[in-house]
Design a protein around this motif. Structure first.
Motif, PDB file in Angstrom:
ATOM      1  N   ALA A 183      38.298 -73.648  56.416  1.00  0.00           N
ATOM      2  CA  ALA A 183      39.719 -73.508  56.744  1.00  0.00           C
ATOM      3  C   ALA A 183      40.592 -74.178  55.687  1.00  0.00           C
ATOM      4  CB  ALA A 183      39.998 -74.098  58.129  1.00  0.00           C
ATOM      5  N   THR A 184      40.192 -75.350  55.244  1.00  0.00           N
ATOM      6  CA  THR A 184      40.973 -76.061  54.228  1.00  0.00           C
ATOM      7  C   THR A 184      40.908 -75.332  52.892  1.00  0.00           C
ATOM      8  OG1 THR A 184      40.590 -78.156  55.357  1.00  0.00           O
ATOM      9  CG2 THR A 184      41.286 -78.274  53.055  1.00  0.00           C
ATOM     10  N   ALA A 185      39.717 -74.881  52.499  1.00  0.00           N
ATOM     11  CA  ALA A 185      39.578 -74.155  51.237  1.00  0.00           C
ATOM     12  C   ALA A 185      40.378 -72.862  51.255  1.00  0.00           C
ATOM     13  CB  ALA A 185      38.102 -73.864  50.959  1.00  0.00           C
ATOM     14  N   ALA A 186      40.348 -72.146  52.358  1.00  0.00           N
ATOM     15  CA  ALA A 186      41.098 -70.897  52.453  1.00  0.00           C
ATOM     16  C   ALA A 186      42.598 -71.145  52.384  1.00  0.00           C
ATOM     17  CB  ALA A 186      40.736 -70.171  53.748  1.00  0.00           C
ATOM     18  N   LEU A 187      43.039 -72.229  52.969  1.00  0.00           N
ATOM     19  CA  LEU A 187      44.448 -72.592  52.916  1.00  0.00           C
ATOM     20  C   LEU A 187      44.911 -72.759  51.468  1.00  0.00           C
ATOM     21  CD1 LEU A 187      46.876 -73.458  54.762  1.00  0.00           C
ATOM     22  CD2 LEU A 187      46.069 -75.783  54.445  1.00  0.00           C
ATOM     23  N   LEU A 188      44.016 -73.233  50.625  1.00  0.00           N
ATOM     24  CA  LEU A 188      44.364 -73.549  49.239  1.00  0.00           C
ATOM     25  C   LEU A 188      43.837 -72.538  48.224  1.00  0.00           C
ATOM     26  CD1 LEU A 188      43.581 -77.335  49.567  1.00  0.00           C
ATOM     27  CD2 LEU A 188      45.848 -76.274  49.444  1.00  0.00           C
ATOM     28  N   ALA A 189      43.283 -71.434  48.680  1.00  0.00           N
ATOM     29  CA  ALA A 189      42.622 -70.485  47.780  1.00  0.00           C
ATOM     30  C   ALA A 189      43.536 -69.941  46.687  1.00  0.00           C
ATOM     31  CB  ALA A 189      42.016 -69.329  48.585  1.00  0.00           C
ATOM     32  N   GLU A 190      44.823 -69.786  46.965  1.00  0.00           N
ATOM     33  CA  GLU A 190      45.738 -69.213  45.978  1.00  0.00           C
ATOM     34  C   GLU A 190      46.611 -70.255  45.292  1.00  0.00           C
ATOM     35  OE1 GLU A 190      48.016 -65.987  47.555  1.00  0.00           O
ATOM     36  OE2 GLU A 190      46.262 -64.869  48.164  1.00  0.00           O
ATOM     37  N   VAL A 191      46.324 -71.535  45.452  1.00  0.00           N
ATOM     38  CA  VAL A 191      47.171 -72.582  44.888  1.00  0.00           C
ATOM     39  C   VAL A 191      47.308 -72.437  43.372  1.00  0.00           C
ATOM     40  CG1 VAL A 191      45.374 -74.345  44.602  1.00  0.00           C
ATOM     41  CG2 VAL A 191      47.742 -75.028  45.023  1.00  0.00           C
ATOM     42  N   GLY A 192      46.295 -71.926  42.715  1.00  0.00           N
ATOM     43  CA  GLY A 192      46.356 -71.752  41.266  1.00  0.00           C
ATOM     44  C   GLY A 192      47.431 -70.790  40.816  1.00  0.00           C
ATOM     45  N   LYS A 193      47.858 -69.883  41.687  1.00  0.00           N
ATOM     46  CA  LYS A 193      48.931 -68.939  41.335  1.00  0.00           C
ATOM     47  C   LYS A 193      50.260 -69.646  41.100  1.00  0.00           C
ATOM     48  CE  LYS A 193      47.143 -64.795  43.581  1.00  0.00           C
ATOM     49  NZ  LYS A 193      47.393 -63.762  44.605  1.00  0.00           N
ATOM     50  N   LEU A 194      50.356 -70.877  41.581  1.00  0.00           N
ATOM     51  CA  LEU A 194      51.594 -71.627  41.423  1.00  0.00           C
ATOM     52  C   LEU A 194      51.653 -72.389  40.103  1.00  0.00           C
ATOM     53  CD1 LEU A 194      51.750 -72.998  45.059  1.00  0.00           C
ATOM     54  CD2 LEU A 194      53.089 -71.122  44.103  1.00  0.00           C
ATOM     55  N   LEU A 195      50.572 -72.370  39.362  1.00  0.00           N
ATOM     56  CA  LEU A 195      50.517 -73.085  38.087  1.00  0.00           C
ATOM     57  C   LEU A 195      51.032 -72.197  36.962  1.00  0.00           C
ATOM     58  CD1 LEU A 195      46.962 -74.639  38.512  1.00  0.00           C
ATOM     59  CD2 LEU A 195      49.168 -75.767  38.888  1.00  0.00           C
TER      60      LEU A 195
END
Length: 161
Positions: A54-66
């Motif tokens: 659940a935590t990993a899925a929450l953050l799966a697209e965080v790299g798109k913000l870089l």
């Protein structure tokens, strides 16, 4: 302990989606997708593994913000957002199963492990929520392909909420 996990997810979400090179509309869509993906991934595994997924899925697209990352388009250059996001999460000190799941959610078969675990659950959740293709070869190799209809039903129920 449950309250602590919820608080951790809220902080991670606000930190991860707080700023970046995307519009407010796109950021809101990413947040919505992240929350739905997190709920689904958490249902695909039980116990602590479900929490990790659940935590990993929450953050799966965080790299798109870089800035300067390949956001998945055919003409994008730079490091792929998944690997860039995983690198950031590793710097933040998140557990390795979360970092690996974020890095490989678009290609779970690249993870050196046997069986269906956090990277696989995150892959399935990201694909079903995001309308992306499932890696059926991977799912066959971990003997989970027959569960796809059940997972699709779960994803549809979450979308209806």
């Amino acid at each position: 302990q449950i309250l602590a996990r919820i608080l951790q997810r809220l902080v991670l979400t606000s930190e991860a989606f707080g700023s970046g090179p995307v519009s407010n509309v796109e950021r809101e869509a990413m947040q919505n997708r992240a929350l739905r993906t997190s709920r689904l991934a958490g249902q695909l595994l039980s116990g602590p593994s479900g929490e990790l997924a659940a935590t990993a899925a929450l953050l799966a697209e965080v790299g798109k913000l870089l800035p300067g990352v390949n956001r998945g388009g055919p003409d994008d250059a730079g490091p792929h957002y998944a690997e860039a996001g995983a690198y950031l999460l590793g710097l933040w000190g998140l557990p390795m199963p979360i970092v690996e799941a974020v890095a490989y959610h678009h290609r779970p078969g690249a993870v050196r492990m046997s069986g269906f675990w956090v990277p696989g659950a995150v892959h399935v959740a990201c694909a079903l929520v995001g309308g992306l293709p499932l890696d059926e070869e991977y799912l066959r190799s971990v003997f989970q392909i027959e569960r796809v209809p059940e997972w699709r039903d779960k994803a549809e129920k979450l979308a209806a909420v």
